[in-house]
Design an enzyme around this catalytic site. Structure first.
Site: not given
Length: 720
Positions: A501, A451, A296, A325, A401, A408
């Site tokens: 992801n 993100h 960290d 979000m 969006v 987008k």
């Protein structure tokens, strides 16, 4: 001046009361081994002086003492256990020396007094703090426990129950809360701190306050009878085991230490703490959790260096889209001080976003963590609007969006035309390639991915995705903005799914294969939660993410990696999505959900989901725990290794922290690369080879095989 060292100065501040002021080089006070040695000598000298009748400990910085210097102490943990016991006793002798001084002592606490800093103030007779001060013993977050007398003194000061809560959770405690339980003797404004300290000590010197009685309490066994002890310790042990599921030995050991020392004097109790601290310091969990701390610090250092290179000071932000979000991003920006415009095409969405921000701030007011005036001022930093012209003064715009590449691209292209040249555009996309979205822009150098993870206020990670044409200045400015938001930004290179992801969906694919072969998804969840240590098993996580969202992302990943992540013919996620079982958002997915008394969704088995899955799944059959872990984790670990090898992620530290902060990888395992170091890379390759027939996601790369043959480890000796 009575005594002077590099770490502190001691001199009279009023009459025969001396002030021991910590003034270490640097921005904060930390307890190094040299500092402790110097303190030991100074305390020994002070104990023999007839002209000193009282002693106040202070700090010349914004904080009292933030703890021990972990970089210096960590290499010590590599010593044999018995040497560790000797070393820790020498340190605790210094704290005992404070408590044995022949006159009253007091800590005047400003800012943070954590870890060793908290243990220092516990050794004094009195403690006075400013309202913004915080004290606590966060050692369990490093896989260890207090080692400078915290498990001995704190229970005798605030009671065993309160002490076990403080220590087992590692919580920081605000001064007013600490005062309520007796950890502090008073809370005063900063400009009155020293005067209050002098007045208190003078009263003790004059015999108006019984400082000897306060001290004696810490030298004797706990004031609890056997029945009280039995109930208190049994309850604490049960609660800690339930919370840690046996994965975190530190809070368990801390409770056992307090219990074992309850009926002993300080000398005997300290010996118990010394021995148990040494045992903990040698565990894999301690290595993993201290490793997280170092990782960290590493990613913070990288981010600060990147942010320092920014040529743009972001004074005004904007977010496009006021959904969950977008509303979360607006709240976070305003709360951390950067005004933000929240733009949407529907008034209802704006009302929802502002309502969410007001709710989050209202909770802070209710808990006493924020004044109503600040809440109103914070809400004033969010400007909800339907008017595109309100975006024109923004330095940065976060597009949030719907997750559709064509929509987008259209939105981003329109934004670029409307905004002044040089305005930074970012997309909060979770899987769509930044390079694809950049094709809609005339100036892609001012564009990158940003993100966020849901819920935005709670999740520390922000992935900053660098596209092929993204400029260094853009990356630096976006990293700087993420830091202003109080987030941990990690820069990754572009690919479908980016880093987090991209490695998450092979994990889901491994889970899906197991379910199709007849594994009980609820059993898989239990194993991955209770045995491996994830906060949620894969089925539960898919329900939380949203089955429809996961199904869409699976398609994106399949398009991006057509051989390795091709969509399965029999896909439980697609099956549930087509049946409109979207997870928690409509209260039915793998599980069904209903609100509990507090309004939180609680999961339970759903016969409809089980019946639906029988359409594509083999008859139910048992799988042993290790097989379940291997079948789920090998695809994820393989993908993490590929991301490092391909340069998607720059370092093991950034990869491990991204997984811990982004999807809750079990902290006691330290991240994928630390886990691989503990398992052994060659052992992992042999494990993966057992499942190579199941598809490409189980097959290790040639580089991984080469690393394994070379005996590669990803982390060297800690502290270097």
């Amino acid at each position: 001046m009575l005594i002077k060292s590099e770490s502190f100065v001691v001199d009279f501040c009023k009459g025969n009361i001396a002030e021991f002021k910590f003034c270490l080089p640097g921005s904060v006070n930390k307890l190094s081994q040299q500092t402790l040695q110097d303190c030991a000598k100074a305390l020994a000298e002070l104990s023999t002086r007839d002209d000193v009748k009282g002693l106040i400990f202070t700090s010349d910085k914004d904080h009292f003492i933030v703890g021990a210097d972990i970089y210096e102490f960590l290499p010590t943990f590599n010593r044999p256990e018995q040497e560790l016991v000797t070393w820790i006793k020498e340190a605790t002798d210094v704290f005992d020396a404070i408590e044995d001084l022949p006159f009253p002592t007091l800590s005047a606490i400003n800012g943070l007094a954590l870890g060793g800093g908290c243990e220092w103030v516990l050794a004094t007779d009195y403690r006075i703090a400013t309202p913004n001060a915080k004290i606590g013993l966060p050692e369990v977050k490093l896989g260890i426990m207090p080692g400078f007398g915290g498990t001995v003194r704190l229970p005798r000061i605030i009671g065993a129950d309160n002490a076990m809560t403080w220590i087992s959770t590692g919580q920081e405690n605000r001064a007013p809360d600490a005062f309520k339980v007796g950890a502090l003797d008073a809370v005063v404004e900063a400009d009155k701190l020293l005067d209050a300290a002098v007045k208190t000590l003078q009263q003790a010197i004059d015999g108006k306050l019984n400082w000897q009685a306060k001290r004696q309490l810490k030298l004797e066994p706990l004031k609890m009878n056997r029945v009280e002890q039995g109930m208190s310790f049994a309850m604490a042990e049960g609660m800690v085991m339930a919370k840690t599921k046996g994965h975190y030995p530190a809070p368990v050991m801390a409770v056992k230490t307090i219990k074992a020392a309850a009926n002993h004097t300080r000398v005997e109790a300290m010996a118990i703490e010394n021995a148990n601290f040494a045992k903990l310091a040698k565990t894999q969990e301690a290595a993993a959790q201290t490793g997280i701390f170092l990782a960290d610090q590493y990613i913070k250092g990288v981010a600060k260096k990147q942010a320092k290179a920014s040529q743009l000071d972001i004074q005004q932000a904007a977010v496009l889209g006021a959904g969950i979000m977008g509303g979360g991003i607006a709240y976070q920006s305003a709360y951390k001080g950067t005004p933000i415009v929240m733009k949407d095409i529907e008034q209802g969405a704006l009302d929802l976003g502002m309502g969410e921000a007001a709710s989050l701030l209202g909770k802070k007011v209710k808990r006493g963590h924020m004044k109503t005036e600040k809440m109103v001022a914070t809400l004033g930093k969010i400007k909800p609007t339907l008017n595109e012209r309100d975006l024109e003064n923004s330095d940065i715009v976060v597009e949030a969006v719907v997750e559709n590449p064509q929509i987008k691209k259209t939105v981003l292209a329109e934004l670029e035309k409307q905004l002044p040249k040089g305005t930074i555009l970012t997309s909060n996309t979770s899987t769509i390639r930044i390079d694809e979205l950049a094709t809609a822009l005339e100036n892609p150098e001012h564009f990158c991915g940003m993100h966020f993870f849901n819920p935005v206020p709670k999740m520390p990670l922000v992935e900053i995705i660098r596209g092929e044409k993204t400029s260094d200045d853009t990356v630096a400015a976006v990293v700087d903005y993420a830091l202003k938001l109080g987030k941990s930004p990690i820069v990754v290179n572009d690919c479908p799914g980016f880093f987090v992801n991209r490695v998450l969906f092979p994990y889901f694919a491994g889970f899906n294969k197991l379910v199709v072969e007849g594994a009980d998804f609820s059993q898989i969840d239990k194993v991955m939660e209770n045995v491996f240590g994830w906060p949620m098993g894969p089925a539960y996580l898919l329900d939380v993410v949203g089955i429809d969202t996961a199904n869409h992302c699976t398609g994106v990943m399949a398009d991006g990696f057509p051989t390795r992540m091709t969509r399965q013919d029999k896909d439980p996620v697609a099956l549930l999505a087509n049946a409109k079982r979207f997870g928690q958002k409509n209260q039915k997915g793998f599980y069904q959900y209903a609100p509990d008394r507090k309004g939180r969704l609680k999961k339970s088995k759903d016969p409809e989901a089980l019946a639906l899955l029988t359409q594509i799944c083999d008859d139910t059959q048992p799988f042993d725990k290790q097989t379940i872990i291997e079948r789920c984790m090998i695809p994820m670990i393989n993908e993490v290794l590929l991301c490092l090898q391909e340069g998607i992620i720059a370092s093991p530290q950034e990869a491990d922290m991204a997984l811990i902060y982004g999807i809750g990888f079990p902290p006691f395992r330290g991240g994928v690369f630390r886990y691989l170091d503990q398992v052994g890379l060659s052992e992992f390759v042999a494990m993966a080879d057992k499942y190579a027939n199941l598809g490409e996601i189980y097959q290790v790369s040639e580089q991984t095989r080469k690393w394994a043959a070379e005996g590669k480890v990803f982390y060297q000796v800690e502290g270097q």
